[in-house]
Design a protein around this motif. Structure first.
Motif, PDB file in Angstrom:
ATOM      1  N   TYR A  21       1.250  -5.227  -1.585  1.00 25.01           N
ATOM      2  CA  TYR A  21       1.007  -3.841  -1.290  1.00 25.01           C
ATOM      3  C   TYR A  21      -0.361  -3.141  -1.901  1.00 25.01           C
ATOM      4  N   VAL A  25      -3.726  -1.716  -0.147  1.00 31.13           N
ATOM      5  CA  VAL A  25      -4.319  -0.391  -0.419  1.00 31.13           C
ATOM      6  C   VAL A  25      -5.724  -0.481  -0.811  1.00 31.13           C
ATOM      7  N   TRP A  34       1.652   7.330  -4.821  1.00 27.57           N
ATOM      8  CA  TRP A  34       3.034   6.971  -4.873  1.00 27.57           C
ATOM      9  C   TRP A  34       3.993   7.986  -5.142  1.00 27.57           C
ATOM     10  N   PRO A  36       4.343   5.886  -1.095  1.00 23.56           N
ATOM     11  CA  PRO A  36       3.585   5.717   0.008  1.00 23.56           C
ATOM     12  C   PRO A  36       4.264   6.567   1.028  1.00 23.56           C
ATOM     13  N   TYR A  40       1.475   4.548   5.605  1.00 21.90           N
ATOM     14  CA  TYR A  40       1.092   3.531   4.776  1.00 21.90           C
ATOM     15  C   TYR A  40       2.056   2.229   4.922  1.00 21.90           C
TER      16      TYR A  40
END
Length: 292
Positions: A21, A25, A34, A36, A40
């Protein structure tokens, strides 16, 4: 306590998913936030799809995001209708065919013969010969035989949990943890020289390794200096040996030993109960390991 509540292999997969992940990004130069957003998560699933990640891997990586969201008491957007439908589409679109080939008795014999050409020294030959023989004849998962910085060595077979009966050609192993034994009740694995009626003598091969193994506590398999024997090394030498035999190394993975053991047992007429006991399967899931 939280770590103990989840299998180590699952925790490792969640960590790998979070790394994937983060790569997503960074690749698209997105704002690092955070928790997400739904967008996303949706785009991350698309990212995994175009990277050709297996459907089960993508699902596990999304589960890793879900796990970390719940730990932080955040809204779990991975349960959103759109996310669930995308994962369902991912599953339907993906091929259900498992391309991993089995390491059969014949191929295992060739691997053992080729190891002196791909290993650094005689000790490494004995180490990998013993590890590969045990993986096949004991139906072991690679994580149950390897350790190192990325794996909890307490979940691997320990030197002190192995009992050798040379006279009877038998090896008794106490497996304290496994994927199907999350509570750590322990299971006994027996390996015998005449199992599968093969010319390969697994107990003798493992005994040869034990005779040169350094007197250090810890994992059964280690290097001559006592360093841990890792999953990466297990797989890397396997790939070198497969390539040296002129075969496609992408078709053979560490799990090919367990697949090959189940396939061999079925070919020899072992009953369903016998195969489940040998491979420590709790259900008919063993059938997905058998290749025709």
């Amino acid at each position: 306590m939280l770590e103990s509540a989840t299998a180590h292999s699952t925790q490792a997969s969640y960590s790998q998913g979070m790394k994937c992940y983060d790569d997503f990004v960074s690749y698209f130069e997105l704002e690092k936030i955070w928790p997400p957003t739904l967008d996303y998560i949706v785009q991350f699933i698309g990212f995994m799809s175009v990277r050709n990640l297996a459907q089960k891997t993508a699902k596990l990586y999304v589960a890793g995001i879900s796990y970390h969201l719940k730990l932080g008491n955040h809204l779990d957007l991975t349960q959103n209708f759109l996310v669930r439908k995308l994962l369902e589409g991912y599953r339907r679109k993906a091929s259900t065919h498992d391309s991993r080939m089995p390491i059969t008795l014949d191929l295992l014999e060739k691997l053992l013969l080729i190891l002196p050409l791909v290993c650094y020294n005689d000790y490494e030959v004995k180490l990998f010969s013993a590890a590969y023989s045990m993986a096949f004849f004991g139906f072991f998962r690679v994580g149950e035989l390897t350790g190192g910085s990325h794996h909890n060595t307490n979940h691997s077979v320990r030197f002190q949990d192995v009992e050798l009966f040379t006279k009877h050609g038998k090896l008794r192993i106490i497996l304290k943890h496994s994927k199907t034994d999350q509570e750590g009740r322990g299971e006994i694995v027996i390996i015998e020289n005449d199992k599968f009626h093969s010319s390969i003598r697994p107990v003798s091969i493992i005994s040869d390794y034990l005779n040169v193994r350094p007197e250090v506590p810890g994992n059964l398999f280690c290097h001559y200096g006592g360093q841990p024997f890792t999953r990466v090394q297990f797989t890397a030498v396997l790939h070198k040996a497969i390539m040296a035999l002129g075969l496609d190394s992408t078709k053979f993975k560490s799990h090919s030993f367990r697949i090959g053991a189940a396939t061999t047992a079925a070919m020899l007429g072992f009953s369903e109960d016998e195969i489940c006991r040998a491979g420590r399967w709790k259900s008919i899931s063993y059938q997905t390991y058998i290749r025709k």
